[in-house]
Design a protein around this motif. Structure first.
Motif, PDB file in Angstrom:
ATOM      1  N   TYR A  56      82.555  42.485  99.828  1.00 51.04           N
ATOM      2  CA  TYR A  56      82.456  43.402  98.697  1.00 51.04           C
ATOM      3  C   TYR A  56      83.423  42.980  97.597  1.00 51.04           C
ATOM      4  O   TYR A  56      84.337  42.199  97.831  1.00 51.04           O
ATOM      5  N   LYS A  57      83.205  43.523  96.419  1.00 46.83           N
ATOM      6  CA  LYS A  57      84.060  43.222  95.279  1.00 46.83           C
ATOM      7  C   LYS A  57      85.302  44.108  95.307  1.00 46.83           C
ATOM      8  O   LYS A  57      85.296  45.167  95.932  1.00 46.83           O
ATOM      9  N   PRO A  58      86.362  43.685  94.608  1.00 50.89           N
ATOM     10  CA  PRO A  58      87.601  44.481  94.606  1.00 50.89           C
ATOM     11  C   PRO A  58      87.430  45.779  93.821  1.00 50.89           C
ATOM     12  O   PRO A  58      86.580  45.889  92.946  1.00 50.89           O
ATOM     13  N   ASP A  59      88.291  46.742  94.142  1.00 45.64           N
ATOM     14  CA  ASP A  59      88.316  48.013  93.433  1.00 45.64           C
ATOM     15  C   ASP A  59      89.080  47.920  92.120  1.00 45.64           C
ATOM     16  O   ASP A  59      88.844  48.690  91.203  1.00 45.64           O
ATOM     17  N   LYS A  60      90.023  46.959  92.071  1.00 47.50           N
ATOM     18  CA  LYS A  60      90.922  46.891  90.927  1.00 47.50           C
ATOM     19  C   LYS A  60      91.403  45.455  90.742  1.00 47.50           C
ATOM     20  O   LYS A  60      91.580  44.733  91.715  1.00 47.50           O
ATOM     21  N   VAL A  61      91.620  45.064  89.478  1.00 44.34           N
ATOM     22  CA  VAL A  61      92.235  43.774  89.146  1.00 44.34           C
ATOM     23  C   VAL A  61      93.436  44.055  88.257  1.00 44.34           C
ATOM     24  O   VAL A  61      93.324  44.746  87.252  1.00 44.34           O
ATOM     25  N   THR A  62      94.585  43.508  88.646  1.00 47.30           N
ATOM     26  CA  THR A  62      95.821  43.678  87.877  1.00 47.30           C
ATOM     27  C   THR A  62      96.326  42.311  87.482  1.00 47.30           C
ATOM     28  O   THR A  62      96.377  41.398  88.312  1.00 47.30           O
ATOM     29  N   ARG A  63      96.698  42.184  86.208  1.00 49.10           N
ATOM     30  CA  ARG A  63      97.258  40.919  85.720  1.00 49.10           C
ATOM     31  C   ARG A  63      98.727  41.129  85.346  1.00 49.10           C
ATOM     32  O   ARG A  63      99.068  42.082  84.666  1.00 49.10           O
TER      33      ARG A  63
END
Length: 64
Positions: A56-63
């Motif tokens: 599955y795809k991630p719930d959140k992306v943080t940079r």
């Protein structure tokens, strides 16, 4: 919650580089082994990992 964290750093030539890690709540479950020169490409690579290895795809992306 699955989160991708994109870390930016600077290499010896002064170029920005990016690496990713994947977290499940507060537990790190994977670190990307490739250095990327684009935050977007780095994120694409991390999302591909999540999809192919976790299903599955991630719930959140943080940079950072």
């Amino acid at each position: 919650m699955i989160e991708i964290v994109i870390e930016q750093s600077t290499n010896a030539e002064g170029e920005a580089t990016y690496q990713w890690s994947v977290w499940d709540n507060d537990q790190q479950i994977e670190i990307g082994r490739t250095t990327h020169f684009s935050a977007e490409h780095c994120e694409e690579n991390a999302v591909e990992f999540c999809w192919s290895q976790l299903g599955y795809k991630p719930d959140k992306v943080t940079r950072h």
